[in-house]
Each structure stands twice: as structure tokens, then as C-alpha cells.
Design a protein around this motif. Sequence first.
Motif, PDB file in Angstrom:
ATOM      1  N   UNK A  66       0.820  -1.205   0.000  1.00 12.17           N
ATOM      2  CA  UNK A  66       0.000   0.000   0.000  1.00 12.17           C
ATOM      3  C   UNK A  66       0.855   1.255   0.000  1.00 12.17           C
ATOM      4  N   UNK A  67       2.173   1.075   0.048  1.00 11.01           N
ATOM      5  CA  UNK A  67       3.094   2.216   0.019  1.00 11.01           C
ATOM      6  C   UNK A  67       3.431   2.566  -1.430  1.00 11.01           C
ATOM      7  N   UNK A  68       2.439   3.034  -2.134  1.00  8.43           N
ATOM      8  CA  UNK A  68       2.603   3.387  -3.548  1.00  8.43           C
ATOM      9  C   UNK A  68       2.084   4.808  -3.748  1.00  8.43           C
ATOM     10  N   UNK A  69       2.805   5.586  -4.502  1.00  4.37           N
ATOM     11  CA  UNK A  69       2.363   6.950  -4.777  1.00  4.37           C
ATOM     12  C   UNK A  69       2.852   7.376  -6.150  1.00  4.37           C
ATOM     13  N   UNK A  70       2.098   8.265  -6.750  1.00  2.00           N
ATOM     14  CA  UNK A  70       2.526   8.850  -8.030  1.00  2.00           C
ATOM     15  C   UNK A  70       3.379  10.077  -7.712  1.00  2.00           C
ATOM     16  N   UNK A  71       4.604   9.799  -7.296  1.00  2.66           N
ATOM     17  CA  UNK A  71       5.505  10.874  -6.869  1.00  2.66           C
ATOM     18  C   UNK A  71       5.879  11.762  -8.053  1.00  2.66           C
ATOM     19  N   UNK A  72       6.132  13.016  -7.771  1.00  8.01           N
ATOM     20  CA  UNK A  72       6.533  13.963  -8.801  1.00  8.01           C
ATOM     21  C   UNK A  72       7.451  15.011  -8.181  1.00  8.01           C
ATOM     22  N   UNK A  73       8.179  15.701  -9.028  1.00  4.51           N
ATOM     23  CA  UNK A  73       9.103  16.731  -8.571  1.00  4.51           C
ATOM     24  C   UNK A  73       8.714  18.069  -9.186  1.00  4.51           C
ATOM     25  N   UNK A 263       3.809  16.802 -17.050  1.00  7.82           N
ATOM     26  CA  UNK A 263       3.894  15.343 -17.025  1.00  7.82           C
ATOM     27  C   UNK A 263       4.108  14.800 -15.626  1.00  7.82           C
ATOM     28  N   UNK A 264       3.993  15.663 -14.598  1.00 10.64           N
ATOM     29  CA  UNK A 264       4.224  15.239 -13.220  1.00 10.64           C
ATOM     30  C   UNK A 264       3.221  14.173 -12.814  1.00 10.64           C
ATOM     31  N   UNK A 265       3.735  13.077 -12.249  1.00  9.95           N
ATOM     32  CA  UNK A 265       2.881  12.003 -11.772  1.00  9.95           C
ATOM     33  C   UNK A 265       2.269  11.140 -12.851  1.00  9.95           C
ATOM     34  N   UNK A 266       2.624  11.361 -14.115  1.00 12.27           N
ATOM     35  CA  UNK A 266       2.028  10.609 -15.215  1.00 12.27           C
ATOM     36  C   UNK A 266       3.027   9.683 -15.897  1.00 12.27           C
ATOM     37  N   UNK A 267       4.204   9.577 -15.313  1.00 10.15           N
ATOM     38  CA  UNK A 267       5.246   8.753 -15.923  1.00 10.15           C
ATOM     39  C   UNK A 267       5.341   7.394 -15.243  1.00 10.15           C
ATOM     40  N   UNK A 268       5.350   7.399 -13.909  1.00  8.38           N
ATOM     41  CA  UNK A 268       5.542   6.144 -13.185  1.00  8.38           C
ATOM     42  C   UNK A 268       4.994   6.272 -11.784  1.00  8.38           C
ATOM     43  N   UNK A 269       4.793   5.124 -11.152  1.00 11.14           N
ATOM     44  CA  UNK A 269       4.450   5.040  -9.736  1.00 11.14           C
ATOM     45  C   UNK A 269       5.667   4.523  -8.980  1.00 11.14           C
ATOM     46  N   UNK A 270       5.850   5.021  -7.773  1.00  3.72           N
ATOM     47  CA  UNK A 270       6.947   4.574  -6.925  1.00  3.72           C
ATOM     48  C   UNK A 270       6.351   3.777  -5.778  1.00  3.72           C
ATOM     49  N   UNK A 271       6.790   2.523  -5.655  1.00  7.04           N
ATOM     50  CA  UNK A 271       6.240   1.621  -4.650  1.00  7.04           C
ATOM     51  C   UNK A 271       7.334   1.184  -3.693  1.00  7.04           C
ATOM     52  N   UNK A 272       6.937   0.983  -2.429  1.00  7.78           N
ATOM     53  CA  UNK A 272       7.854   0.488  -1.417  1.00  7.78           C
ATOM     54  C   UNK A 272       7.425  -0.902  -0.950  1.00  7.78           C
ATOM     55  N   UNK A 293      -7.249   8.135  -6.003  1.00 12.85           N
ATOM     56  CA  UNK A 293      -7.710   9.211  -6.874  1.00 12.85           C
ATOM     57  C   UNK A 293      -8.490   8.743  -8.077  1.00 12.85           C
ATOM     58  N   UNK A 294      -8.480   7.429  -8.344  1.00 13.26           N
ATOM     59  CA  UNK A 294      -9.224   6.880  -9.482  1.00 13.26           C
ATOM     60  C   UNK A 294      -9.713   5.484  -9.111  1.00 13.26           C
ATOM     61  N   UNK A 295     -10.737   5.397  -8.243  1.00 15.12           N
ATOM     62  CA  UNK A 295     -11.217   4.085  -7.789  1.00 15.12           C
ATOM     63  C   UNK A 295     -11.910   3.319  -8.906  1.00 15.12           C
ATOM     64  N   UNK A 346      -3.549   8.910 -16.691  1.00  9.55           N
ATOM     65  CA  UNK A 346      -4.321  10.143 -16.843  1.00  9.55           C
ATOM     66  C   UNK A 346      -5.523  10.118 -15.904  1.00  9.55           C
ATOM     67  N   UNK A 347      -5.797  11.249 -15.314  1.00 13.80           N
ATOM     68  CA  UNK A 347      -6.912  11.340 -14.393  1.00 13.80           C
ATOM     69  C   UNK A 347      -6.547  11.065 -12.960  1.00 13.80           C
ATOM     70  N   UNK A 348      -5.325  10.606 -12.705  1.00  9.17           N
ATOM     71  CA  UNK A 348      -4.857  10.371 -11.339  1.00  9.17           C
ATOM     72  C   UNK A 348      -4.091  11.594 -10.881  1.00  9.17           C
ATOM     73  N   UNK A 349      -4.549  12.304  -9.868  1.00  9.15           N
ATOM     74  CA  UNK A 349      -3.830  13.499  -9.405  1.00  9.15           C
ATOM     75  C   UNK A 349      -2.423  13.132  -8.939  1.00  9.15           C
ATOM     76  N   UNK A 350      -1.421  13.886  -9.316  1.00 13.72           N
ATOM     77  CA  UNK A 350      -0.060  13.613  -8.835  1.00 13.72           C
ATOM     78  C   UNK A 350      -0.014  13.596  -7.310  1.00 13.72           C
TER      79      UNK A 350
END
Length: 410
Positions: A66-73, A263-272, A293-295, A346-350
Motif C-alpha cells: 500500500x506504500x505506492x504513490x505517483x511521486x513527482x518533482x 507530465x508530473x505524476x504521469x510517468x511512473x508510480x513509486x512503490x515500497x 484518486x481513481x477508484x 491520466x486522471x490520477x492526481x499527482x
Amino acid sequence: MFEFLLCSMLTILPDYLYRRYVQGRRFGREITLYSVWYELRYGITACVMLTLTLITLVFYFHPSTKNVTSAFRTVAILPETGGRVAEIFVGLNQTVEAGTPLFRLDSTEQEAAVELARRQIAEVEAETTVAQTELAAADGVIVQAEAAVRQAQDEYDTQVELNRLNANVVARREIERRQVALEGRKGALTAALSSRQTLETKIASLLPSQKASAEAALKQASAELDKTTVRAGVTGTLHQFTLRVGEVVNPMLRPAGVLVPSEAGKVALIAGFGQIEAQVLKVGMIAEATCVGKPFTIIPMVVTEVQDVIAGGQIRASDQLVDVTQLARPGTLTVFLEPLFAGALDGIPPGSSCIANAYTNSHDELESPDISSLRWVYLHVVDTVGLVHAMILRMQAVMLPVQTLVLGGH
């Protein structure tokens, strides 16, 4: 619970059917609430063992987190030089393209430096024109000096010839005077030639070098002038941009705002993932994710990178020794997940929180001709139980709104 229900159908249910239809025992008579364990002990024990085995296989070979996020910089909006804001071109939460001017600092000093460099270039060019005129004048002086040398040479030769024919006609003193005059004319010619060479060197080397230096100074001054206009480095949206005209901005102080790339948050997900799955997670594994953000949506992913270090053990050199207990909290294995299909994020908030599963695939090993039968069956079981985790993820996707809005105390 899902694993227990599945395993009970293979253990407790057959045990009950045997007790009911073979031994003739019925609920409420031979089988009661107090005799369930005794009557169904074999099925219950087998169910518990099978459930534990199934859960271990599922969570080890098909890890979930569950430690997954669409991280962005974000990109900080900072000028390269300090100054006072003179003009603002954009507003808060405005979408800008790369290179769009954001604001401009007071550029009086930089404009003066540019004008000074331009005047220096004009001065060098004027000096070059004067030097070329002086070069033409030097050519005239050389012509005069050469004529004077020829005249002096002729007069000297005439006096010497007369003295040779008749020594009483020309005095020795007159010949010496003519010789001195000739040497003077030759010296004047040499000086004129040297002056011309100096002018040629000045035109060919000195003045071009001075002009190049002035042009370099102009280029530097223009670059400093361009720095007073701060532009967007990437295409994105401005946030926290509350700058006002007259405010002093310095790159060492707080930024003027934050630019979130498009393109923030639309490239990859970072999971732990847990450390125990370090030997299972490999690049190329198929994964799935569902985000808050997109159930109700399952996103097919692929593992593109597995970080080979765990950030929880990082040590920085300082003047204090680090106690191991400070690093005792287990860290997670960082894994990068990218969507299999373009636009899947697309549609998932960063910055959204997500749940992800990764699935072990033993297809290559199963195709090997040297694999044993026991190993073949085992790998088939491992790949098959991944279906359990896939079903659980879909149940979680359906339950996300309920957990968040109802059970989460919204």
C-alpha cells in the motif's frame, strides 16, 4: 478471509460431506456447536495449514504493498541574480509553456552595462577607421621619404664624382655634409616604414582584439540583462506564485513560486515493497495498481527499475556517531512501476496514494526441457495462486470508496 474460504472448500467441505453422507452424522444431533472441532478436526487442521501455505505463497511470490504513490518533482522558480521585481507577466495557477516569461527584475544596471559595451565597440570601430586613415598618410610620408633619399643619394653621388675628377672642385667637408644628409633621409625613411608597420599591426591585431573583447563584454552584459527576465523552464502550472511588483527577490531566499510540470505524476508510480521480496522482484515483472484518486480502476503496470539499496540504512557523515538503533526501523525496497499503455495514469492526481501488486512469471523456466515434474507442478501452482491476489486487488478497488468515505471516518 478470501484465502480461508477458498481453502475451506478443499478441506472442511469435503470433510463435512464425508461425515454427513458416509457416516450419517447430522448438524444439531451428532454434529453440534460443541463437537464441530472434534468431528471436523481433520478438515479444519488441513484448512489452516493450507491457508497459511497459500497466504505465504501469494504474498511472497506475488507481493503487494500500500506504500505506492505517483511521486513527482516540482521546479522552483528562482532568478539567477537578485533584484527588485519590476514587472509580472503571469498569474497564480496559470498554465505556461516552456520559455514563457514569468516576471522581470529591474534591469537599469544591466542595460547600462550593455550600452557601455556597445559604445566600446563603436569606439574601437572608429579607432580602426582613424588608423586606416593614418595608414594612408603613412604611405604618403614613405613616398616623400623615398624621394628625399633618392635626391640625397643623387647629390651625394654627384659630389663624389666631381671630387674624383678634380679634387679641387668640391671640398671634402661638402661631401661629408651630403653623406650625413643622406643618412638622415634614410633614417627618416626607416622611421616612416616602422610607423606604417606599427599601424598595420594595430589594424590587423590590436584593434580586432579590442573589438573582440568589447563584443565579449557586450555578450556578457546581454546575458546578464536576459537573466533579469525569469522564464519557465518546463511546461506546467504555476502554484504558490504570489509575487508582487516592488518585492526584492534573491536566489538565496525563498523561491518566487513553484512550477509543477505537465507530465508530473504521469510517468511512473513509486512503490515500497517489503525487504523479504528483494529476491522476487525483478525488472520486467507484470504489476497492477489501483489508486484512491481513481477508484474502480485497475491499471496494468510493469516493473522498470528495482532500487538496489534500501534508503532506511543510509548514513551521512557528521560530527556524531550514529547508533544502530536509529536505523533499526526496516525500510522498504523502492520499485518503479510504469504503465503498460500510454495515458493509463491520466486522471490520477499527482501524489495520489495507490495499492499495487506484482506477479511472478515462471513462463521461461516452465519452457525449459530440463525442468523436473515436481518443479513443473510447483511453478504452475505459484503462477496460479497469483489469481488470488489479483482478485483481492479488485475487491480492494471496489471497497476503496467505502473504506475512505464510510469506514475511514470521513
